[in-house]
Design an enzyme around this catalytic site. Sequence first.
Site: not given
Ligand code: 13P
Length: 255
Positions: A13-15, A98, A100, A170, A176, A216, A237-238
Amino acid sequence: MDKTKRKAVIAGNWKMNKTPSEAKALLEEIVPAVKDADCEVIACVPYVDLSVALEVTKGTNVKIGAENCHWAESGAFTGEISTGMLKEMGVEYVVLGHSERRQYFGETDETVNKRTKAALAAGLKPIVCVGELLWERECDITEEVIARQIKLDLFDVSAEDVKKTIIAYEPVWAIGTGKTATADQAEEVCGFIRAALAKLYSQEVADAVTIQYGGSMNDGNADELLSKVNVDGGLIGGASLIAEKFAAIVKAASK
Ligand code: 13P
Protein backbone atom coordinates in the site's frame (compact mmCIF):
# COMPACT_ATOMS: atom_id res chain seq x y z
CA MET A 1 -8.01 -24.65 9.90
CA ASP A 2 -5.53 -25.46 7.25
CA LYS A 3 -3.20 -22.79 5.99
CA THR A 4 -2.38 -24.73 2.86
CA LYS A 5 -5.92 -24.01 1.68
CA ARG A 6 -4.95 -20.41 1.03
CA LYS A 7 -2.20 -18.93 -1.07
CA ALA A 8 -0.37 -16.05 0.62
CA VAL A 9 -1.08 -12.56 -0.67
CA ILE A 10 1.48 -9.79 -0.24
CA ALA A 11 0.20 -6.33 -1.12
CA GLY A 12 2.02 -3.05 -1.00
CA ASN A 13 0.00 0.00 0.00
CA TRP A 14 2.02 2.91 -1.30
CA LYS A 15 -0.28 5.52 0.32
CA MET A 16 0.51 9.07 -0.90
CA ASN A 17 3.99 8.25 -2.16
CA LYS A 18 5.62 8.14 -5.59
CA THR A 19 4.96 10.31 -8.63
CA PRO A 20 4.32 8.46 -11.91
CA SER A 21 7.99 8.52 -12.89
CA GLU A 22 9.01 7.33 -9.43
CA ALA A 23 6.33 4.62 -9.58
CA LYS A 24 7.74 3.40 -12.89
CA ALA A 25 11.26 3.22 -11.47
CA LEU A 26 10.15 1.36 -8.33
CA LEU A 27 8.05 -1.17 -10.23
CA GLU A 28 10.88 -1.77 -12.67
CA GLU A 29 12.91 -2.86 -9.64
CA ILE A 30 10.11 -4.84 -8.00
CA VAL A 31 9.00 -6.84 -11.06
CA PRO A 32 12.23 -8.81 -11.63
CA ALA A 33 12.81 -9.17 -7.88
CA VAL A 34 9.48 -10.99 -7.31
CA LYS A 35 9.14 -12.89 -10.58
CA ASP A 36 9.57 -16.31 -8.94
CA ALA A 37 7.13 -15.63 -6.12
CA ASP A 38 4.97 -18.49 -4.95
CA CYS A 39 2.41 -16.08 -3.55
CA GLU A 40 0.19 -13.38 -4.98
CA VAL A 41 1.91 -10.00 -5.31
CA ILE A 42 -0.03 -6.75 -5.51
CA ALA A 43 0.98 -3.10 -5.58
CA CYS A 44 -1.75 -0.65 -4.54
CA VAL A 45 -0.73 2.74 -5.84
CA PRO A 46 -2.06 6.32 -6.03
CA TYR A 47 -4.63 6.91 -8.79
CA VAL A 48 -2.22 8.94 -10.94
CA ASP A 49 0.29 6.06 -10.91
CA LEU A 50 -2.19 3.40 -12.04
CA SER A 51 -1.64 3.84 -15.74
CA VAL A 52 2.14 3.52 -15.63
CA ALA A 53 1.92 0.75 -13.01
CA LEU A 54 -0.35 -1.31 -15.27
CA GLU A 55 1.98 -0.75 -18.18
CA VAL A 56 5.14 -1.80 -16.32
CA THR A 57 3.53 -4.89 -14.78
CA LYS A 58 1.68 -6.08 -17.91
CA GLY A 59 2.27 -9.80 -18.45
CA THR A 60 4.04 -10.17 -15.08
CA ASN A 61 2.92 -11.73 -11.81
CA VAL A 62 2.49 -8.33 -10.14
CA LYS A 63 -1.14 -7.20 -9.91
CA ILE A 64 -2.23 -3.63 -9.48
CA GLY A 65 -4.68 -2.13 -6.99
CA ALA A 66 -6.07 1.29 -6.19
CA GLU A 67 -6.23 2.78 -2.70
CA ASN A 68 -9.92 3.67 -2.66
CA CYS A 69 -13.01 3.93 -4.88
CA HIS A 70 -16.44 5.54 -4.69
CA TRP A 71 -19.66 3.55 -4.50
CA ALA A 72 -21.63 5.45 -7.13
CA GLU A 73 -21.24 4.57 -10.80
CA SER A 74 -20.87 8.21 -11.77
CA GLY A 75 -22.18 11.62 -10.80
CA ALA A 76 -21.49 14.81 -8.91
CA PHE A 77 -18.73 13.56 -6.59
CA THR A 78 -15.85 15.94 -7.21
CA GLY A 79 -12.48 14.32 -6.66
CA GLU A 80 -13.78 10.76 -6.49
CA ILE A 81 -13.00 7.76 -8.72
CA SER A 82 -15.58 5.11 -9.67
CA THR A 83 -15.19 1.36 -9.82
CA GLY A 84 -15.94 1.45 -13.56
CA MET A 85 -13.01 3.82 -14.14
CA LEU A 86 -10.66 1.45 -12.31
CA LYS A 87 -12.05 -1.63 -13.98
CA GLU A 88 -11.70 -0.20 -17.48
CA MET A 89 -8.03 0.54 -16.81
CA GLY A 90 -7.38 -3.08 -15.81
CA VAL A 91 -7.09 -2.55 -12.06
CA GLU A 92 -7.86 -5.75 -10.10
CA TYR A 93 -7.77 -4.79 -6.42
CA VAL A 94 -8.81 -1.87 -4.25
CA VAL A 95 -7.91 -1.05 -0.65
CA LEU A 96 -10.99 0.03 1.32
CA GLY A 97 -11.54 1.34 4.82
CA HIS A 98 -7.89 1.95 5.57
CA SER A 99 -7.51 3.45 9.04
CA GLU A 100 -5.98 6.59 7.53
CA ARG A 101 -9.19 7.12 5.56
CA ARG A 102 -11.25 6.41 8.66
CA GLN A 103 -9.10 8.79 10.76
CA TYR A 104 -8.57 11.69 8.37
CA PHE A 105 -11.30 11.51 5.73
CA GLY A 106 -14.46 10.64 7.60
CA GLU A 107 -14.69 7.06 6.39
CA THR A 108 -17.24 5.07 8.38
CA ASP A 109 -18.23 1.41 8.43
CA GLU A 110 -21.31 2.40 6.42
CA THR A 111 -19.27 3.98 3.63
CA VAL A 112 -16.75 1.13 3.71
CA ASN A 113 -19.67 -1.25 3.24
CA LYS A 114 -21.02 0.76 0.29
CA ARG A 115 -17.60 0.89 -1.37
CA THR A 116 -17.04 -2.84 -0.76
CA LYS A 117 -20.33 -3.78 -2.39
CA ALA A 118 -19.69 -1.46 -5.34
CA ALA A 119 -16.19 -2.86 -5.85
CA LEU A 120 -17.44 -6.44 -5.80
CA ALA A 121 -20.32 -5.64 -8.15
CA ALA A 122 -17.79 -4.20 -10.61
CA GLY A 123 -15.55 -7.26 -10.39
CA LEU A 124 -12.81 -5.61 -8.33
CA LYS A 125 -11.34 -7.51 -5.38
CA PRO A 126 -11.54 -5.39 -2.23
CA ILE A 127 -8.90 -5.41 0.50
CA VAL A 128 -11.02 -4.34 3.47
CA CYS A 129 -9.01 -2.99 6.40
CA VAL A 130 -10.09 -3.38 10.01
CA GLY A 131 -8.22 -2.73 13.23
CA GLU A 132 -8.45 -1.31 16.72
CA LEU A 133 -7.01 1.90 18.15
CA LEU A 134 -4.43 1.66 20.93
CA TRP A 135 -7.04 3.02 23.37
CA GLU A 136 -9.48 0.31 22.37
CA ARG A 137 -6.84 -2.39 22.89
CA GLU A 138 -5.98 -0.93 26.29
CA CYS A 139 -9.66 -1.02 27.21
CA ASP A 140 -9.71 -4.67 26.18
CA ILE A 141 -12.38 -4.23 23.52
CA THR A 142 -10.30 -5.31 20.49
CA GLU A 143 -12.59 -8.23 19.69
CA GLU A 144 -15.75 -6.12 20.00
CA VAL A 145 -14.28 -3.47 17.69
CA ILE A 146 -13.19 -6.03 15.11
CA ALA A 147 -16.45 -7.99 15.26
CA ARG A 148 -18.41 -4.78 14.69
CA GLN A 149 -16.24 -3.71 11.76
CA ILE A 150 -16.46 -7.14 10.11
CA LYS A 151 -20.22 -7.27 10.54
CA LEU A 152 -20.86 -3.74 9.29
CA ASP A 153 -18.23 -3.57 6.54
CA LEU A 154 -19.46 -6.85 5.06
CA PHE A 155 -23.19 -6.26 5.63
CA ASP A 156 -25.19 -7.72 2.73
CA VAL A 157 -22.08 -9.14 1.02
CA SER A 158 -22.86 -12.65 -0.25
CA ALA A 159 -20.85 -15.72 0.70
CA GLU A 160 -19.61 -15.98 -2.87
CA ASP A 161 -18.43 -12.36 -2.82
CA VAL A 162 -16.81 -12.52 0.59
CA LYS A 163 -14.56 -15.30 -0.73
CA LYS A 164 -13.21 -12.76 -3.24
CA THR A 165 -12.60 -10.24 -0.46
CA ILE A 166 -9.31 -9.90 1.39
CA ILE A 167 -9.50 -8.76 5.00
CA ALA A 168 -6.48 -6.86 6.28
CA TYR A 169 -6.09 -6.74 10.05
CA GLU A 170 -4.21 -3.54 10.72
CA PRO A 171 -4.00 -2.54 14.38
CA VAL A 172 -3.96 1.25 14.14
CA TRP A 173 -1.24 1.53 16.81
CA ALA A 174 1.12 -0.54 14.64
CA ILE A 175 0.78 1.48 11.43
CA GLY A 176 3.82 3.53 10.52
CA THR A 177 4.95 3.47 14.14
CA GLY A 178 7.60 0.78 13.90
CA LYS A 179 5.56 -1.06 16.58
CA THR A 180 4.53 -4.40 15.14
CA ALA A 181 1.95 -6.59 16.74
CA THR A 182 3.70 -9.71 17.93
CA ALA A 183 3.11 -12.74 15.77
CA ASP A 184 0.90 -14.13 18.55
CA GLN A 185 -1.16 -10.93 18.73
CA ALA A 186 -1.58 -10.93 14.94
CA GLU A 187 -2.57 -14.60 14.97
CA GLU A 188 -5.03 -14.08 17.81
CA VAL A 189 -6.96 -11.35 15.98
CA CYS A 190 -6.69 -12.92 12.50
CA GLY A 191 -8.04 -16.14 14.06
CA PHE A 192 -10.81 -14.13 15.69
CA ILE A 193 -11.70 -12.59 12.31
CA ARG A 194 -11.89 -16.07 10.77
CA ALA A 195 -14.15 -17.24 13.59
CA ALA A 196 -16.35 -14.15 13.10
CA LEU A 197 -16.61 -14.96 9.37
CA ALA A 198 -17.51 -18.56 10.21
CA LYS A 199 -20.33 -17.29 12.43
CA LEU A 200 -21.62 -14.86 9.80
CA TYR A 201 -21.22 -17.26 6.85
CA SER A 202 -19.84 -20.77 7.39
CA GLN A 203 -16.56 -22.45 8.25
CA GLU A 204 -16.07 -23.31 4.59
CA VAL A 205 -16.38 -19.64 3.62
CA ALA A 206 -14.18 -18.49 6.51
CA ASP A 207 -11.47 -20.96 5.50
CA ALA A 208 -11.47 -19.59 1.97
CA VAL A 209 -10.96 -15.93 2.93
CA THR A 210 -7.49 -14.41 2.84
CA ILE A 211 -6.69 -12.52 6.03
CA GLN A 212 -3.61 -10.32 5.96
CA TYR A 213 -1.74 -8.62 8.75
CA GLY A 214 -0.56 -5.04 8.27
CA GLY A 215 1.34 -2.64 10.50
CA SER A 216 5.10 -2.20 10.37
CA MET A 217 5.57 -5.54 8.64
CA ASN A 218 9.06 -5.65 7.18
CA ASP A 219 11.80 -7.95 5.93
CA GLY A 220 12.90 -8.61 9.52
CA ASN A 221 9.59 -9.72 11.03
CA ALA A 222 7.67 -11.09 8.01
CA ASP A 223 8.90 -14.66 8.46
CA GLU A 224 7.51 -15.01 11.95
CA LEU A 225 4.23 -13.20 11.27
CA LEU A 226 3.60 -15.23 8.11
CA SER A 227 4.34 -18.52 9.89
CA LYS A 228 1.06 -18.14 11.79
CA VAL A 229 -1.81 -20.30 10.59
CA ASN A 230 -4.36 -17.51 10.23
CA VAL A 231 -2.01 -14.87 8.82
CA ASP A 232 -2.34 -15.35 5.07
CA GLY A 233 -0.19 -12.48 3.95
CA GLY A 234 0.59 -8.86 4.55
CA LEU A 235 -0.48 -5.36 3.64
CA ILE A 236 2.77 -3.46 3.63
CA GLY A 237 3.18 0.30 3.88
CA GLY A 238 6.69 1.72 4.33
CA ALA A 239 8.58 -1.44 3.38
CA SER A 240 6.68 -1.70 0.08
CA LEU A 241 8.43 1.45 -1.13
CA ILE A 242 11.84 -0.24 -1.08
CA ALA A 243 12.09 -2.96 -3.72
CA GLU A 244 14.62 -5.04 -1.81
CA LYS A 245 12.55 -5.08 1.39
CA PHE A 246 9.30 -5.76 -0.43
CA ALA A 247 10.92 -8.61 -2.38
CA ALA A 248 12.25 -10.11 0.87
CA ILE A 249 8.72 -10.13 2.33
CA VAL A 250 7.41 -11.75 -0.85
CA LYS A 251 10.15 -14.37 -0.50
CA ALA A 252 9.16 -15.05 3.11
CA ALA A 253 5.56 -15.57 1.97
CA SER A 254 6.64 -17.93 -0.79
CA LYS A 255 8.09 -20.52 1.60
P1 13P B 1 3.33 0.42 7.59
O1 13P B 1 3.80 -0.88 7.02
O2 13P B 1 4.09 1.60 7.07
O3 13P B 1 3.22 0.40 9.08
O4 13P B 1 1.83 0.64 7.05
C1 13P B 1 0.94 -0.40 7.16
C2 13P B 1 -0.28 -0.04 6.41
O5 13P B 1 -1.00 0.87 6.79
C3 13P B 1 -0.57 -0.77 5.18
O6 13P B 1 -1.84 -0.47 4.71
